[in-house]
Design an enzyme around this catalytic site. Structure first.
Site, PDB file in Angstrom:
ATOM      1  N   GLY A 155      -1.892  23.369   9.002  1.00  0.00           N
ATOM      2  CA  GLY A 155      -2.457  24.447   8.178  1.00  0.00           C
ATOM      3  C   GLY A 155      -3.849  24.845   8.614  1.00  0.00           C
ATOM      4  O   GLY A 155      -4.681  25.209   7.784  1.00  0.00           O
ATOM      5  N   ARG A 160      -6.508  28.941   8.733  1.00  0.00           N
ATOM      6  CA  ARG A 160      -7.508  29.584   7.869  1.00  0.00           C
ATOM      7  C   ARG A 160      -8.054  28.533   6.893  1.00  0.00           C
ATOM      8  O   ARG A 160      -7.601  27.379   6.857  1.00  0.00           O
ATOM      9  CB  ARG A 160      -6.903  30.755   7.094  1.00  0.00           C
ATOM     10  CG  ARG A 160      -5.838  30.338   6.105  1.00  0.00           C
ATOM     11  CD  ARG A 160      -5.200  31.521   5.408  1.00  0.00           C
ATOM     12  NE  ARG A 160      -4.532  31.112   4.171  1.00  0.00           N
ATOM     13  CZ  ARG A 160      -3.871  31.918   3.362  1.00  0.00           C
ATOM     14  NH1 ARG A 160      -3.742  33.198   3.676  1.00  0.00           N
ATOM     15  NH2 ARG A 160      -3.326  31.475   2.239  1.00  0.00           N
ATOM     16  N   SER A 175      -6.427  16.743  -3.650  1.00  0.00           N
ATOM     17  CA  SER A 175      -7.114  17.664  -4.572  1.00  0.00           C
ATOM     18  C   SER A 175      -7.592  16.880  -5.785  1.00  0.00           C
ATOM     19  O   SER A 175      -7.017  15.825  -6.123  1.00  0.00           O
ATOM     20  CB  SER A 175      -6.149  18.763  -5.036  1.00  0.00           C
ATOM     21  OG  SER A 175      -6.725  19.524  -6.083  1.00  0.00           O
ATOM     22  N   TYR A 195       1.808  21.532  -8.963  1.00  0.00           N
ATOM     23  CA  TYR A 195       0.702  21.241  -8.029  1.00  0.00           C
ATOM     24  C   TYR A 195       0.078  19.886  -8.340  1.00  0.00           C
ATOM     25  O   TYR A 195      -0.165  19.085  -7.432  1.00  0.00           O
ATOM     26  CB  TYR A 195      -0.336  22.357  -8.125  1.00  0.00           C
ATOM     27  CG  TYR A 195      -1.438  22.289  -7.074  1.00  0.00           C
ATOM     28  CD1 TYR A 195      -1.161  22.570  -5.730  1.00  0.00           C
ATOM     29  CD2 TYR A 195      -2.749  21.967  -7.420  1.00  0.00           C
ATOM     30  CE1 TYR A 195      -2.161  22.523  -4.762  1.00  0.00           C
ATOM     31  CE2 TYR A 195      -3.754  21.921  -6.464  1.00  0.00           C
ATOM     32  CZ  TYR A 195      -3.454  22.200  -5.132  1.00  0.00           C
ATOM     33  OH  TYR A 195      -4.460  22.146  -4.186  1.00  0.00           O
ATOM     34  N   LYS A 241       0.120  16.814  -5.748  1.00  0.00           N
ATOM     35  CA  LYS A 241      -1.133  16.246  -5.224  1.00  0.00           C
ATOM     36  C   LYS A 241      -1.303  14.793  -5.695  1.00  0.00           C
ATOM     37  O   LYS A 241      -1.861  13.965  -4.972  1.00  0.00           O
ATOM     38  CB  LYS A 241      -2.332  17.106  -5.635  1.00  0.00           C
ATOM     39  CG  LYS A 241      -2.379  18.452  -4.905  1.00  0.00           C
ATOM     40  CD  LYS A 241      -2.498  18.275  -3.394  1.00  0.00           C
ATOM     41  CE  LYS A 241      -2.690  19.607  -2.670  1.00  0.00           C
ATOM     42  NZ  LYS A 241      -2.736  19.452  -1.201  1.00  0.00           N
TER      43      LYS A 241
END
Ligand SMILES: NC(=O)c1ccc[n+]([C@@H]2O[C@H](COP(=O)([O-])OP(=O)(O)OC[C@H]3O[C@@H](n4cnc5c(N)ncnc54)[C@H](O)[C@@H]3O)[C@@H](O)[C@H]2O)c1
Length: 263
Positions: free
Chosen positions: A13, A16, A145, A158, A162
């Protein structure tokens, strides 16, 4: 002080956002960087992360990869290992989607786990396979995260994904500690990237107010911690998660920080 010359790093990834900052930072420290992303290798405008690194005098290449596909992962990592070896893996690729459990479809749940959890597992397994064969140790850094360390209202999939990444990091971190393979993670707070561009000004203001230092992170601040965990400076850290969040996990202000300090 950190010199990664002669090391090869794979950054997932990395086209960006945080991954791009990680890739350019590892390259600036001397590493050869392979950016494995489902989009970066398709860019032809001279602005891919590998183009940026190469233009700055570093060594990099972009590889097209969907980390949710284990066969693709094994093929790409096998090729990189054959050509250069793999010393460092940064599992950064991830996707975000909002929703309580009642708002989360089967498809949305599977898609968030496919990338954040399955993808991290596939890449970690492929990299560690080669690190064990090479017998030189290695570094794996997972970009988790704050949502993996505490609940975040309205982000069921999410947070679950995580959270899985966090305990996966701990588990693999102790399993491979005896072989000199350090597996650790970072838990970013709110970071200025395309992923968080979904938040409007009022939400951004509220999140800043909940953060003790009152700021969102620049991707570079996450990359600096990843650099530390990719280097020999972290050799005695195994299965740890470092929050890079302006103090958010330590304590959410109940009154604005400035007024609390001046009171
Ligand atoms: N931005 C934040 O505030 C924040 C906070 C905490 C954690 N994170 C985590 O940091 C990581 C990077 O986030 P970001 O903000 O830079 O996101 P981003 O959306 O800007 O970048 C994510 C990158 O991952 C790539 N990617 C997504 N799915 C992929 C797949 N299946 N295979 C290969 N590549 C894939 C995308 O192409 C993109 O280049 C993610 O894991 C994210 O969950 C971000």
């Amino acid at each position: 002080m950190i010199d990664l010359t002669g090391k090869t790093a794979v950054v997932t990834g990395g086209s960006r956002g945080i991954g791009r900052a990680v890739a350019t930072t590892l390259a600036a420290a001397g590493a050869r960087v392979v950016i494995a992303d489902r989009s970066d290798a398709l860019r032809t405008d001279g602005a891919s992360t590998s183009d940026v690194i190469t233009a700055a005098g570093g060594i990099a290449e972009s590889v097209l990869l969907d980390i949710a596909d284990s066969q693709q992962v094994d093929a790409v990592f096998g090729d990189v290992a054959t050509r250069f070896g793999i010393d460092i893996l940064v599992n950064n690729a991830g996707v975000l989607s909002a929703g309580t459990v009642l708002e989360t479809s089967d498809e949305a749940w599977r898609s968030i786990f496919a990338v954040n959890v399955d993808g991290t597992f596939f890449c970690t397994r492929a990299a560690i396979r080669h690190m064990v064969d090479a017998g030189k140790g290695g570094k794996v850094v997972n970009v988790a995260s704050i949502s993996g360390l505490r609940a975040n209202p309205g982000f069921a999939g999410y947070c679950a994904a995580k959270g899985a990444m966090v305990n996966f990091t701990r588990q693999v971190g102790i399993d491979y500690a005896p072989l000199g393979i350090n597996v650790n993670g970072v838990a970013p707070g709110f970071v200025e990237t395309d992923m968080t561009a979904i938040y409007d000004a009022s939400i951004r203001g509220a999140l800043e107010a909940q953060t003790p230092n009152g700021k969102w992170a620049d991707p570079q601040q996450i990359a600096d911690t990843v650099l530390f965990l990719s280097s020999q400076l972290s050799n005695h850290i195994c299965g740890e998660i470092i929050a890079v969040d302006g103090g958010w996990l330590v304590g959410t202000p109940v009154v604005p920080v400035a007024s609390a300090v001046s009171a």
